[in-house]
Design an enzyme around this catalytic site. Structure first.
Site, PDB file in Angstrom:
ATOM      1  N   SER A 160      -4.232  -3.364   4.112  1.00 19.67           N
ATOM      2  CA  SER A 160      -2.826  -2.621   4.716  1.00 19.67           C
ATOM      3  C   SER A 160      -2.390  -3.420   5.923  1.00 19.67           C
ATOM      4  O   SER A 160      -3.224  -4.341   6.235  1.00 19.67           O
ATOM      5  CB  SER A 160      -3.059  -1.279   5.358  1.00 19.67           C
ATOM      6  OG  SER A 160      -1.924  -0.729   6.119  1.00 19.67           O
ATOM      7  N   TYR A 192      -8.485   4.450  10.372  1.00 21.01           N
ATOM      8  CA  TYR A 192      -7.673   3.846   9.243  1.00 21.01           C
ATOM      9  C   TYR A 192      -7.800   2.474   9.399  1.00 21.01           C
ATOM     10  O   TYR A 192      -8.094   1.739   8.523  1.00 21.01           O
ATOM     11  CB  TYR A 192      -6.314   4.425   9.097  1.00 21.01           C
ATOM     12  CG  TYR A 192      -5.612   4.167   7.863  1.00 21.01           C
ATOM     13  CD1 TYR A 192      -5.890   4.271   6.482  1.00 21.01           C
ATOM     14  CD2 TYR A 192      -4.427   3.200   8.073  1.00 21.01           C
ATOM     15  CE1 TYR A 192      -5.157   3.924   5.479  1.00 21.01           C
ATOM     16  CE2 TYR A 192      -3.806   2.932   7.153  1.00 21.01           C
ATOM     17  CZ  TYR A 192      -4.108   3.181   5.677  1.00 21.01           C
ATOM     18  OH  TYR A 192      -3.378   2.539   4.642  1.00 21.01           O
TER      19      TYR A 192
HETATM   20  N1  LIG Z   1       1.747   4.072   1.096  1.00 18.41           N
HETATM   21  C1  LIG Z   1       1.785   3.075   2.121  1.00 18.41           C
HETATM   22  O1  LIG Z   1       2.499   2.981   2.797  1.00 18.41           O
HETATM   23  C2  LIG Z   1       0.554   2.309   2.135  1.00 18.41           C
HETATM   24  C3  LIG Z   1       0.433   1.195   3.106  1.00 18.41           C
HETATM   25  C4  LIG Z   1      -0.621   0.393   3.146  1.00 18.41           C
HETATM   26  C5  LIG Z   1      -1.503   0.521   2.519  1.00 18.41           C
HETATM   27  N2  LIG Z   1      -1.819   1.597   1.454  1.00 18.41           N
HETATM   28  C6  LIG Z   1      -2.919   2.041   0.705  1.00 18.41           C
HETATM   29  O2  LIG Z   1      -2.533   1.946  -0.591  1.00 18.41           O
HETATM   30  C7  LIG Z   1      -3.430   2.875  -1.036  1.00 18.41           C
HETATM   31  C8  LIG Z   1      -3.024   4.027  -1.719  1.00 18.41           C
HETATM   32  O3  LIG Z   1      -2.103   4.758  -0.737  1.00 18.41           O
HETATM   33  P1  LIG Z   1      -1.000   5.766  -1.295  1.00 18.41           P
HETATM   34  O4  LIG Z   1      -0.065   5.785  -0.216  1.00 18.41           O
HETATM   35  O5  LIG Z   1      -0.451   5.538  -2.817  1.00 18.41           O
HETATM   36  O6  LIG Z   1      -1.702   7.080  -1.127  1.00 18.41           O
HETATM   37  P2  LIG Z   1      -1.614   8.676  -1.705  1.00 18.41           P
HETATM   38  O7  LIG Z   1      -2.405   9.671  -0.626  1.00 18.41           O
HETATM   39  O8  LIG Z   1      -0.465   8.853  -1.939  1.00 18.41           O
HETATM   40  O9  LIG Z   1      -2.323   8.358  -2.946  1.00 18.41           O
HETATM   41  C9  LIG Z   1      -4.147   8.259  -3.055  1.00 18.41           C
HETATM   42  C10 LIG Z   1      -4.788   8.327  -4.348  1.00 18.41           C
HETATM   43  O10 LIG Z   1      -5.997   8.116  -3.925  1.00 18.41           O
HETATM   44  C11 LIG Z   1      -6.763   9.287  -4.541  1.00 18.41           C
HETATM   45  N3  LIG Z   1      -8.005   9.270  -3.898  1.00 18.41           N
HETATM   46  C12 LIG Z   1      -8.305   9.486  -2.368  1.00 18.41           C
HETATM   47  N4  LIG Z   1      -9.334   9.445  -2.146  1.00 18.41           N
HETATM   48  C13 LIG Z   1     -10.191   9.585  -3.350  1.00 18.41           C
HETATM   49  C14 LIG Z   1     -11.473   9.417  -3.649  1.00 18.41           C
HETATM   50  N5  LIG Z   1     -12.668   9.662  -2.649  1.00 18.41           N
HETATM   51  N6  LIG Z   1     -11.903   9.314  -4.958  1.00 18.41           N
HETATM   52  C15 LIG Z   1     -11.135   9.267  -5.949  1.00 18.41           C
HETATM   53  N7  LIG Z   1      -9.597   9.147  -5.614  1.00 18.41           N
HETATM   54  C16 LIG Z   1      -9.250   9.368  -4.361  1.00 18.41           C
HETATM   55  C17 LIG Z   1      -5.883  10.563  -4.070  1.00 18.41           C
HETATM   56  O11 LIG Z   1      -6.399  11.894  -5.031  1.00 18.41           O
HETATM   57  C18 LIG Z   1      -4.442   9.959  -4.578  1.00 18.41           C
HETATM   58  O12 LIG Z   1      -4.332  10.214  -5.856  1.00 18.41           O
HETATM   59  C19 LIG Z   1      -4.502   3.274  -0.072  1.00 18.41           C
HETATM   60  O13 LIG Z   1      -5.802   2.634   0.007  1.00 18.41           O
HETATM   61  C20 LIG Z   1      -3.866   3.209   1.203  1.00 18.41           C
HETATM   62  O14 LIG Z   1      -4.548   2.928   2.248  1.00 18.41           O
HETATM   63  C21 LIG Z   1      -0.882   2.539   1.575  1.00 18.41           C
END
Ligand SMILES: NC(=O)c1ccc[n+]([C@@H]2O[C@H](COP(=O)([O-])OP(=O)(O)OC[C@H]3O[C@@H](n4cnc5c(N)ncnc54)[C@H](O)[C@@H]3O)[C@@H](O)[C@H]2O)c1
Length: 262
Positions: free
Chosen positions: A140, A154
């Site tokens: 991120s 985080y």
């Molecule tokens: N959305 C953003 O703005 C953003 C920004 C920077 C980084 N990210 C990174 O992108 C990735 C996805 O984020 P997102 O926004 O889509 O999140 P989200 O919460 O919308 O989706 C995350 C998915 O991961 C699954 N998950 C979480 N923990 C788990 C576990 N222990 N075992 C199996 N599955 C698991 C959840 O069930 C969900 O389907 C993350 O690593 C997050 O840190 C997101």
């Protein structure tokens, strides 16, 4: 970009960024296995099957290395190798450092760092059988570059994934496995909807609007835009890049001040 005959594992692909990545890989004809602990996975697979027969998945918590081993055995019955591993599953919960319990700290550390570690360890033998192995880690901009209040746990985990990416890239280069990290800014996903609710449960839409206003492109990113970047990093066209970080943030990390300008 064509991923015909390539096999991909995407963690956390039931929704959000992982779903965007899964769709991009499927459109390029990869076979994709989603690993996710949410029951939502069943619905996601059912929906994706309408357009893509080459999708399947397992409900698993990436903290459970024993179950991951079983899944690797199961996938090995179908696949001789894995070409692409996308370590996308991750969690974020806003809480001040002073008030944060060890449980909340460990929730982040166990999933974002150790979960990524577990999945990579479990699938490495199959990845080594690919001639064009790719590992893509979802870090991120939060942590390596910027941070907001309440994100100490985080941010710590997301910065850790940069070290993981670089050190692993060094070890796996002799096997031609390229390891890179994506650093998203705000992408519109369920995680961001939850962050907005945690910030202001009465008016989460206002929080999302405020995020957009602070971004030079004046909007949050989409999961399809993120998926396209992952697709490039997964492809054979990306053949001489390893250990690197790729920011996708609509310019959100650019402003030096919010007061200087003509
Ligand atoms: N959305 C953003 O703005 C953003 C920004 C920077 C980084 N990210 C990174 O992108 C990735 C996805 O984020 P997102 O926004 O889509 O999140 P989200 O919460 O919308 O989706 C995350 C998915 O991961 C699954 N998950 C979480 N923990 C788990 C576990 N222990 N075992 C199996 N599955 C698991 C959840 O069930 C969900 O389907 C993350 O690593 C997050 O840190 C997101």
């Amino acid at each position: 970009m064509d991923l015909t005959n390539k096999v991909a594992i995407v963690t956390g692909g039931a929704m959000g960024n992982g779903l965007g990545i899964t769709k991009a890989l499927l459109k390029a004809h990869a076979r994709v296995y989603i690993l996710d602990y949410s029951e939502e996975l069943k619905k996601t697979i059912k929906d994706l099957k309408k357009d893509f027969s080459q999708i399947s998945g397992y409900i698993v918590d990436i903290r459970d290395s024993k179950m991951l081993e079983e899944i690797v055995k199961d996938i090995s019955l179908e696949e001789k190798k894995i070409d692409i591993l996308v370590n996308n599953a991750g969690v974020a919960k806003l809480q001040s450092f002073a008030k944060m319990s060890d449980e909340v700290r460990d929730f982040h550390f166990d999933i974002n760092i150790k979960g990524t570690w577990n999945v990579t360890k479990a699938f490495l033998p199959l990845l080594k059988k690919s001639k064009t192995g790719r590992i893509i880690n979802l870090s991120s901009v939060t942590g390596p570059m910027v941070a907001d209040i309440g994100e100490v746990a985080y941010a710590t985990t997301k910065a850790a994934l940069i070290g993981f990416t670089k050190a692993l890239a060094m070890e796996l280069a002799p096997k031609n496995i390229l390891v890179n990290a994506i650093l998203p800014g705000y992408i519109m996903t369920p995680m961001v909807e939850n962050i907005a609710k945690e910030t202001d449960s009465n008016n989460p839409e206002k929080v999302i609007e405020g995020i957009g206003l602070g971004i030079p492109l004046k909007r949050l990113g989409t999961i399809d835009e993120l998926g396209n970047l992952a697709l490039f990093l997964a492809s054979e066209e990306c053949s001489y890049i390893t250990g690197q970080t790729f920011v996708i943030d609509g310019g959100s990390t650019l402003p030096e001040t919010n007061s200087v300008g003509v």
